[in-house]
Design an enzyme around this catalytic site. Structure first.
Site, short mmCIF file in Angstrom:
data_model
loop_
_atom_site.label_atom_id
_atom_site.label_comp_id
_atom_site.label_asym_id
_atom_site.label_seq_id
_atom_site.Cartn_x
_atom_site.Cartn_y
_atom_site.Cartn_z
N ILE A 1 0.84 -1.21 0.00
CA ILE A 1 0.00 0.00 0.00
C ILE A 1 0.87 1.25 0.00
O ILE A 1 0.57 2.24 -0.68
CB ILE A 1 -0.95 0.01 1.22
CG1 ILE A 1 -2.06 -1.03 1.03
CG2 ILE A 1 -1.58 1.39 1.43
CD1 ILE A 1 -2.91 -1.27 2.25
N ASP B 1 0.29 3.89 -5.87
CA ASP B 1 -0.33 5.22 -5.97
C ASP B 1 -1.82 5.15 -5.73
O ASP B 1 -2.61 5.82 -6.38
CB ASP B 1 -0.09 5.80 -7.37
CG ASP B 1 1.36 5.76 -7.76
OD1 ASP B 1 1.67 5.26 -8.87
OD2 ASP B 1 2.19 6.22 -6.97
N SER C 1 -7.40 6.85 -5.41
CA SER C 1 -6.41 6.89 -6.47
C SER C 1 -5.64 8.18 -6.29
O SER C 1 -6.21 9.26 -6.37
CB SER C 1 -7.08 6.88 -7.84
OG SER C 1 -6.15 7.34 -8.83
N ARG C 2 -4.36 8.07 -6.00
CA ARG C 2 -3.60 9.29 -5.71
C ARG C 2 -3.33 10.11 -6.96
O ARG C 2 -2.79 11.20 -6.88
CB ARG C 2 -2.28 8.93 -5.03
CG ARG C 2 -2.51 8.14 -3.74
CD ARG C 2 -1.26 8.01 -2.92
NE ARG C 2 -1.28 6.77 -2.13
CZ ARG C 2 -0.38 6.47 -1.19
NH1 ARG C 2 0.61 7.30 -0.95
NH2 ARG C 2 -0.49 5.34 -0.53
N VAL C 3 -3.66 9.57 -8.11
CA VAL C 3 -3.49 10.37 -9.33
C VAL C 3 -4.79 11.11 -9.61
O VAL C 3 -4.79 12.27 -9.97
CB VAL C 3 -3.13 9.46 -10.52
CG1 VAL C 3 -3.24 10.21 -11.83
CG2 VAL C 3 -1.73 8.94 -10.33
#
Lengths: 498, 69
Positions: free
Chosen positions: A334, A338, A363-365
């Protein structure tokens, strides 16, 4: 006939030269063999990860380098190596054939075919271990990798070059998500690599059949090291897949790789480390269990235009036990990826499939990886679902609730129904845009939750049949404007009044 | 002290053995030697000194011909 004489003349010349030929090779002697680990005396010049040849197609991987001996792990021929055998240095580290010819094939971690076909005609070879792209070699993740799964593309969108973890207990639909993502890449010019680690052979067989049935094998490679294979082969499999996918990335193409699953990969590496007598730590995993996965996943990237602008998107899969995402290996992965997609058993059994827990998935994007249409239309959906979740506690009070709360609950139910999606039915961007518009603007207030999917189905069929121009416009522009809104509102009106 | 393994296809004649031992003495100084017979070599001699394998067997020369020729 003249050729025959030429050949026989050449043969005679070569045979005459034989006494002067011969070879000198660096070698050592096998001291002990047990549990797949070979201890070799000598071989002082061997490097880390070098392949050691033990005669008759038997190879081992040198992993413990000491002054007077080398500990190597057997890749094959476990019962055929004896003490006293000669072990040759090959001067090469593990590598795999790469190039277009791998597409459509099923191979083992060393590149040997497993589908009964001919050997791979390699355009080149890549080392299984390779450095990840540097900071300067990359560029922002800014284009979507469309999975065709509504819940993912709208709420936890994935971009090309991103690593998004799929995590959940057994039988929660993790592999199904990955397979649907592969199927949705048809016609999108994305090469897919599926790495099967430690799985049942029957499962891998079924997966290949599924991909073939949906015409996805044409652009997919399957790297397989099933549960029947040795731990070293299971350990190597993800690196093989990455090398193959990287080759496409560095040639300016887009690739998608799925590691199914890294939990079994960690177990295989633990097995090797314990056999090599390396010190063990938490849960008996070796000290470098994090590095095992970080160096693998860091090789996924979106390359800068100077390097061709190719990308490698990774979907690693981790299996948890009893939903414990705070366990050792899950927390490791984890922290590397991303973002993650949580699949929950409760949701799955309640009929919510894909069983994505929208609240915990991230979703870090994010929206940088969405088309304009989807970005604009999915903005509210997280909030709506968050309100729904908060109110769900009161759902059991039924008639005792105020109108506002009832409305939020009903709306949340409709949204949840809308996000359900059967397997093997990826949704196109324009269909998703239309559905998102309808749901987030709550145009289906009068439709009972359970009937939402079939209504939407009818709507989409109607749109394709009578408003195909609009649908094609949405797809082409990747946007959804006022005009499109009007068309869809009218279509919904028409169908509601029927 | 080097431990050397010499493998031949058929047992060495005494005359040949003397030549081999002379070569080993010159190259290694102090050594012990073990002789092995393996007819799959087809002919020639293979010498392993713990660090390198000197492969002068007929079989490997023919194999090399097969791959390269």
């Amino acid at each position: 006939m003249a050729d025959f004489h030429l050949i026989s003349q050449q043969l005679k010349e070569q045979l005459a030269a034989l006494p002067k030929t011969g070879s000198i090779q660096k070698a050592g002697r096998v001291k002990t063999v047990n549990d797949g680990v070979v201890l070799i005396e000598g071989l002082a010049d061997v490097v880390m990860g070098e392949l050691i040849y033990l005669g008759k197609d038997k190879y081992a991987l040198a992993l413990n380098l000491e002054e007077k001996q080398v500990g190597a792990i057997l890749l094959s021929g476990e019962n055929e190596v004896a003490a006293g055998d000669i072990a040759y240095a090959t001067h090469r580290v593990a590598s795999v054939p790469v190039g277009e010819d791998v597409l459509g094939r099923v191979i083992d971690p060393l590149g040997n075919p497993l589908d009964g076909g001919r050997n791979i005609r390699a355009k080149g070879y890549r080392n299984l271990e390779a450095p990840a792209p540097t900071i300067w070699q990359r560029t922002k993740v800014d284009s979507p990798l469309e999975t065709g799964i509504k819940a993912i593309d709208s709420i936890v969108p994935i971009g090309k070059g991103q690593r998004e973890l799929i995590i959940g207990d057994r039988q929660t639909g993790k592999t199904a998500l990955a397979v649907d993502a592969i199927i949705n890449q048809k016609g999108k010019n994305v090469v897919c690599v599926y790495v099967a680690i430690g799985q049942k052979i029957s499962t891998v067989r079924k997966l290949i059949d599924d991909l073939t049935a949906h015409d996805a094998m044409r652009y997919t490679v399957v790297v397989s090291a099933t549960a029947a294979e040795s731990a070293p082969l299971q350990y190597l499999a993800p690196y093989t897949g990455t090398a193959i996918a990287e080759d496409f990335m560095y040639r300016g193409k887009d690739a998608l790789i799925i590691y199914d699953d890294l939990s079994k990969h960690a177990v295989a590496y633990r097995t090797i480390s314990l056999l090599l007598r390396r010190p063990s730590g938490r849960e008996a995993y070796p000290g470098d269990i994090f590095y095992l996965h970080s160096r693998l996943l860091e090789r996924s990237a979106h390359l800068s235009p100077a390097l061709g602008g190719g990308s490698l998107t990774a979907l690693p899969i981790i299996e948890t036990l009893s939903g414990d995402i705070a366990a050792y290996v899950p927390t490791n992965v984890i922290s590397i990826t991303d973002g993650q997609i949580y699949l929950e058993s409760e949701l799955f059994h309640a009929g919510v499939r894909p069983a994505i827990n929208v609240g915990l998935s991230v979703s870090r994007v994010g929206s940088a990886a969405q088309t304009k249409a989807i970005k604009r239309l999915s903005g509210k959906i997280r909030l709506d679902l968050a309100h729904y979740r908060e109110m769900q506690l009161f759902a059991r009070f039924g008639a005792d609730l105020d109108a506002g709360t009832k409305a939020v609950l009903a709306r949340g139910e409709r949204l949840t129904e809308s996000l359900k999606q059967p397997r093997y039915q990826p949704v196109s961007m324009e269909d998703m845009a239309v559905e998102l518009f309808v749901m987030t603007n709550d145009l289906l207030r009068s439709v009972p939750a359970k009937e939402v999917p079939s209504f939407v189905g009818e709507l989409l069929t109607y749109m394709h049949q009578t408003q195909d121009a609009t649908m094609r416009k949405i797809r082409k522009a990747q946007d959804f404007d006022q005009e499109d809104e009007t068309v869809v509102r009218q279509a919904v009106e028409r169908l509601l009044n029927k | 002290m080097t431990n050397i393994h010499v493998t031949v296809a058929r047992p060495l004649l005494d005359t040949d053995r003397v030549k081999v031992e002379a070569f080993l003495a010159k190259k290694y100084g102090e050594y012990t030697v073990v002789y092995h017979v393996d007819d799959s070599l087809l002919g020639g001699i293979v010498i392993f000194d713990g660090e390198k394998v000197y492969d002068g067997s007929l079989k490997s020369k023919l194999d090399a011909l097969k791959t390269n020729g």
